[in-house]
Motif scaffolding. Structure first.
Motif, PDB file in Angstrom:
ATOM      1  N   HIS A 186     -12.482   7.353  -2.246  1.00  0.00           N
ATOM      2  CA  HIS A 186     -11.417   6.882  -1.360  1.00  0.00           C
ATOM      3  C   HIS A 186     -11.360   5.350  -1.337  1.00  0.00           C
ATOM      4  CE1 HIS A 186     -10.072  10.710   0.050  1.00  0.00           C
ATOM      5  NE2 HIS A 186     -11.214  11.030   0.653  1.00  0.00           N
ATOM      6  N   ARG A 187     -12.528   4.704  -1.341  1.00  0.00           N
ATOM      7  CA  ARG A 187     -12.574   3.235  -1.378  1.00  0.00           C
ATOM      8  C   ARG A 187     -11.842   2.709  -2.612  1.00  0.00           C
ATOM      9  NH1 ARG A 187     -16.535   0.088   1.407  1.00  0.00           N
ATOM     10  NH2 ARG A 187     -18.007   1.295   2.662  1.00  0.00           N
ATOM     11  N   GLN A 188     -12.151   3.317  -3.763  1.00  0.00           N
ATOM     12  CA  GLN A 188     -11.532   2.866  -5.004  1.00  0.00           C
ATOM     13  C   GLN A 188     -10.022   3.078  -4.974  1.00  0.00           C
ATOM     14  OE1 GLN A 188     -12.987   1.210  -7.513  1.00  0.00           O
ATOM     15  NE2 GLN A 188     -14.817   1.213  -6.210  1.00  0.00           N
ATOM     16  N   HIS A 189      -9.572   4.212  -4.457  1.00  0.00           N
ATOM     17  CA  HIS A 189      -8.136   4.468  -4.365  1.00  0.00           C
ATOM     18  C   HIS A 189      -7.461   3.463  -3.438  1.00  0.00           C
ATOM     19  CE1 HIS A 189      -8.841   8.948  -5.541  1.00  0.00           C
ATOM     20  NE2 HIS A 189      -8.786   8.162  -6.580  1.00  0.00           N
ATOM     21  N   LEU A 190      -8.128   3.133  -2.332  1.00  0.00           N
ATOM     22  CA  LEU A 190      -7.581   2.152  -1.395  1.00  0.00           C
ATOM     23  C   LEU A 190      -7.440   0.787  -2.062  1.00  0.00           C
ATOM     24  CD1 LEU A 190      -9.548   3.154   1.831  1.00  0.00           C
ATOM     25  CD2 LEU A 190      -7.057   3.102   1.627  1.00  0.00           C
ATOM     26  N   MET A 191      -8.473   0.372  -2.789  1.00  0.00           N
ATOM     27  CA  MET A 191      -8.420  -0.939  -3.449  1.00  0.00           C
ATOM     28  C   MET A 191      -7.337  -0.966  -4.523  1.00  0.00           C
ATOM     29  SD  MET A 191     -12.338  -2.402  -3.539  1.00  0.00           S
ATOM     30  CE  MET A 191     -13.133  -0.978  -4.293  1.00  0.00           C
ATOM     31  N   GLN A 192      -7.157   0.157  -5.223  1.00  0.00           N
ATOM     32  CA  GLN A 192      -6.102   0.228  -6.236  1.00  0.00           C
ATOM     33  C   GLN A 192      -4.725   0.139  -5.590  1.00  0.00           C
ATOM     34  OE1 GLN A 192      -6.816   3.848  -8.408  1.00  0.00           O
ATOM     35  NE2 GLN A 192      -8.722   3.106  -9.328  1.00  0.00           N
ATOM     36  N   LYS A 193      -4.520   0.881  -4.510  1.00  0.00           N
ATOM     37  CA  LYS A 193      -3.205   0.895  -3.852  1.00  0.00           C
ATOM     38  C   LYS A 193      -2.859  -0.460  -3.252  1.00  0.00           C
ATOM     39  CE  LYS A 193      -2.856   5.841  -2.742  1.00  0.00           C
ATOM     40  NZ  LYS A 193      -2.673   6.858  -1.673  1.00  0.00           N
ATOM     41  N   LEU A 194      -3.864  -1.180  -2.757  1.00  0.00           N
ATOM     42  CA  LEU A 194      -3.597  -2.461  -2.126  1.00  0.00           C
ATOM     43  C   LEU A 194      -3.779  -3.625  -3.092  1.00  0.00           C
ATOM     44  CD1 LEU A 194      -3.895  -0.538   0.357  1.00  0.00           C
ATOM     45  CD2 LEU A 194      -4.700  -2.522   1.630  1.00  0.00           C
ATOM     46  N   GLY A 195      -4.157  -3.324  -4.341  1.00  0.00           N
ATOM     47  CA  GLY A 195      -4.235  -4.345  -5.376  1.00  0.00           C
ATOM     48  C   GLY A 195      -5.332  -5.362  -5.165  1.00  0.00           C
ATOM     49  N   VAL A 196      -6.512  -4.899  -4.714  1.00  0.00           N
ATOM     50  CA  VAL A 196      -7.631  -5.815  -4.477  1.00  0.00           C
ATOM     51  C   VAL A 196      -8.849  -5.308  -5.237  1.00  0.00           C
ATOM     52  CG1 VAL A 196      -6.779  -6.540  -2.221  1.00  0.00           C
ATOM     53  CG2 VAL A 196      -8.301  -4.559  -2.376  1.00  0.00           C
ATOM     54  N   SER A 197      -9.910  -6.149  -5.295  1.00  0.00           N
ATOM     55  CA  SER A 197     -11.073  -5.778  -6.098  1.00  0.00           C
ATOM     56  C   SER A 197     -12.367  -5.707  -5.312  1.00  0.00           C
ATOM     57  CB  SER A 197     -11.248  -6.784  -7.250  1.00  0.00           C
ATOM     58  OG  SER A 197     -11.404  -8.097  -6.730  1.00  0.00           O
ATOM     59  N   ASN A 198     -12.332  -6.008  -4.015  1.00  0.00           N
ATOM     60  CA  ASN A 198     -13.558  -5.903  -3.229  1.00  0.00           C
ATOM     61  C   ASN A 198     -13.221  -5.603  -1.775  1.00  0.00           C
ATOM     62  OD1 ASN A 198     -13.128  -8.487  -1.811  1.00  0.00           O
ATOM     63  ND2 ASN A 198     -13.625  -9.427  -3.783  1.00  0.00           N
ATOM     64  N   ALA A 199     -14.263  -5.272  -1.002  1.00  0.00           N
ATOM     65  CA  ALA A 199     -14.061  -4.823   0.375  1.00  0.00           C
ATOM     66  C   ALA A 199     -13.469  -5.913   1.265  1.00  0.00           C
ATOM     67  CB  ALA A 199     -15.387  -4.326   0.955  1.00  0.00           C
ATOM     68  N   ALA A 200     -13.910  -7.151   1.064  1.00  0.00           N
ATOM     69  CA  ALA A 200     -13.404  -8.239   1.901  1.00  0.00           C
ATOM     70  C   ALA A 200     -11.894  -8.407   1.722  1.00  0.00           C
ATOM     71  CB  ALA A 200     -14.130  -9.541   1.557  1.00  0.00           C
ATOM     72  N   ALA A 201     -11.448  -8.389   0.474  1.00  0.00           N
ATOM     73  CA  ALA A 201     -10.019  -8.525   0.202  1.00  0.00           C
ATOM     74  C   ALA A 201      -9.251  -7.293   0.688  1.00  0.00           C
ATOM     75  CB  ALA A 201      -9.791  -8.725  -1.299  1.00  0.00           C
ATOM     76  N   LEU A 202      -9.899  -6.123   0.659  1.00  0.00           N
ATOM     77  CA  LEU A 202      -9.265  -4.892   1.145  1.00  0.00           C
ATOM     78  C   LEU A 202      -8.921  -5.014   2.627  1.00  0.00           C
ATOM     79  CD1 LEU A 202      -8.475  -1.884   0.800  1.00  0.00           C
ATOM     80  CD2 LEU A 202     -10.844  -1.312   1.338  1.00  0.00           C
ATOM     81  N   ILE A 203      -9.860  -5.503   3.426  1.00  0.00           N
ATOM     82  CA  ILE A 203      -9.638  -5.662   4.866  1.00  0.00           C
ATOM     83  C   ILE A 203      -8.535  -6.682   5.124  1.00  0.00           C
ATOM     84  CG2 ILE A 203     -10.698  -6.270   7.066  1.00  0.00           C
ATOM     85  CD1 ILE A 203     -11.670  -3.660   5.802  1.00  0.00           C
ATOM     86  N   LYS A 204      -8.566  -7.772   4.375  1.00  0.00           N
ATOM     87  CA  LYS A 204      -7.533  -8.802   4.539  1.00  0.00           C
ATOM     88  C   LYS A 204      -6.145  -8.249   4.232  1.00  0.00           C
ATOM     89  CE  LYS A 204      -5.828 -12.785   1.979  1.00  0.00           C
ATOM     90  NZ  LYS A 204      -4.759 -11.981   1.423  1.00  0.00           N
ATOM     91  N   LYS A 205      -6.011  -7.547   3.094  1.00  0.00           N
ATOM     92  CA  LYS A 205      -4.705  -7.030   2.696  1.00  0.00           C
ATOM     93  C   LYS A 205      -4.229  -5.941   3.656  1.00  0.00           C
ATOM     94  CE  LYS A 205      -2.730  -8.099  -0.445  1.00  0.00           C
ATOM     95  NZ  LYS A 205      -2.591  -7.631  -1.822  1.00  0.00           N
ATOM     96  N   ALA A 206      -5.154  -5.111   4.125  1.00  0.00           N
ATOM     97  CA  ALA A 206      -4.792  -4.068   5.087  1.00  0.00           C
ATOM     98  C   ALA A 206      -4.232  -4.694   6.367  1.00  0.00           C
ATOM     99  CB  ALA A 206      -5.998  -3.194   5.404  1.00  0.00           C
ATOM    100  N   GLY A 207      -4.828  -5.811   6.771  1.00  0.00           N
ATOM    101  CA  GLY A 207      -4.323  -6.505   7.958  1.00  0.00           C
ATOM    102  C   GLY A 207      -2.926  -7.066   7.730  1.00  0.00           C
ATOM    103  N   GLU A 208      -2.672  -7.580   6.529  1.00  0.00           N
ATOM    104  CA  GLU A 208      -1.354  -8.133   6.213  1.00  0.00           C
ATOM    105  C   GLU A 208      -0.282  -7.033   6.294  1.00  0.00           C
ATOM    106  OE1 GLU A 208      -1.723  -9.880   2.406  1.00  0.00           O
ATOM    107  OE2 GLU A 208      -2.825 -11.637   3.102  1.00  0.00           O
ATOM    108  N   TYR A 209      -0.641  -5.826   5.886  1.00  0.00           N
ATOM    109  CA  TYR A 209       0.309  -4.715   5.924  1.00  0.00           C
ATOM    110  C   TYR A 209       0.392  -4.036   7.292  1.00  0.00           C
ATOM    111  CZ  TYR A 209       1.069  -4.549   0.843  1.00  0.00           C
ATOM    112  OH  TYR A 209       1.431  -4.842  -0.440  1.00  0.00           O
ATOM    113  N   GLY A 210      -0.461  -4.512   8.221  1.00  0.00           N
ATOM    114  CA  GLY A 210      -0.453  -3.893   9.540  1.00  0.00           C
ATOM    115  C   GLY A 210      -1.067  -2.518   9.547  1.00  0.00           C
ATOM    116  N   LEU A 211      -2.007  -2.265   8.620  1.00  0.00           N
ATOM    117  CA  LEU A 211      -2.625  -0.936   8.525  1.00  0.00           C
ATOM    118  C   LEU A 211      -3.832  -0.802   9.439  1.00  0.00           C
ATOM    119  CD1 LEU A 211      -2.495  -0.533   4.637  1.00  0.00           C
ATOM    120  CD2 LEU A 211      -1.000   0.553   6.324  1.00  0.00           C
ATOM    121  N   LEU A 212      -4.259  -1.906  10.070  1.00  0.00           N
ATOM    122  CA  LEU A 212      -5.424  -1.852  10.959  1.00  0.00           C
ATOM    123  C   LEU A 212      -5.019  -2.119  12.400  1.00  0.00           C
ATOM    124  CD1 LEU A 212      -7.973  -3.803   8.758  1.00  0.00           C
ATOM    125  CD2 LEU A 212      -7.800  -1.340   9.070  1.00  0.00           C
TER     126      LEU A 212
END
Length: 212
Positions: A186-212
């Motif tokens: 699931h982590r890998q799918h999330l990073m692919q969908k949000l176009g990021v390569s690590n957990a820190a960038a995943l959290i940042k991008k999720a915040g930009e999309y209002g997913l958190l």
């Protein structure tokens, strides 16, 4: 690279006194081995081409080649080397620039030694989360509502929320009654969908999309 449970570390930092302080902290930590230290990025990059390591502690302000370019080159030459930024810069532009260039973690130099050691452990386990103050700094602007909205499954949303709360893979697996392998999937799918390569960038991008 990591052998016999020993974690190899290099320091890229232009202040010799700070390097010595880091050596003292790290060499008293079990399993950590500071194999080299460099006061400029170019020399460090030459070393890494022949001697890959597990962790690179990287300052941003360096003579010659600056931190963002050093980070980007490390991730290209040694993709398995985790880059932990260790700096005095707390500006949003600096944090974003380093994450964009592949940094696995971002830590301020005034952080306690216990936090540094914890971050090293988290990064190696792929469980690092940006500290709360840095998350607030990154998420302060309104989300970009014009950006394409990634479609997440209900399970991916649950995993994402738990990741943002700092839960480990083991904890997520326990809370959702799924295997650790499924969590990582699931982590890998999330990073692919949000176009990021690590957990820190995943959290940042999720915040930009209002997913958190």
């Amino acid at each position: 690279m990591q052998t016999n449970n020993t974690i190899s570390v290099i320091v890229i930092e232009d202040h010799s006194i700070f390097i010595e302080g880091l050596r003292t902290v790290l060499e008293h930590a079990p399993q950590l081995d500071v194999v080299a230290a460099f006061t400029d990025g170019e020399t460090a990059l030459h070393y890494l081409k022949e001697h890959p390591v597990d962790i690179a502690l990287l300052d941003i302000s360096l003579p010659g080649v600056q931190g963002p370019e050093v980070c980007r080159t490390i991730k290209r030459v040694c993709p398995h080397t985790a880059v932990i930024v260790l700096t005095n810069h707390a500006e949003k532009s600096m944090v974003l620039d380093m994450l964009k260039n592949g940094a696995d973690a971002y830590l301020l130099k005034n952080a306690p030694k216990e936090e540094l050691l914890q971050v090293i452990t988290q990064v190696l386990r792929h469980e690092y989360q940006l500290p709360g103050p840095l998350q607030q700094l990154l998420f302060k602007p309104a989300a970009n509502h014009n950006a394409p909205f990634p479609k997440l499954t209900q399970r991916e949303k649950e995993v994402l929320l738990l990741v943002s709360e700092g839960a480990t893979t083991k904890e997520i697996a326990g809370k959702l009654f799924i295997s650790r392998q499924t969590v990582e999937s699931h982590r890998q799918h999330l990073m692919q969908k949000l176009g990021v390569s690590n957990a820190a960038a995943l959290i940042k991008k999720a915040g930009e999309y209002g997913l958190l």
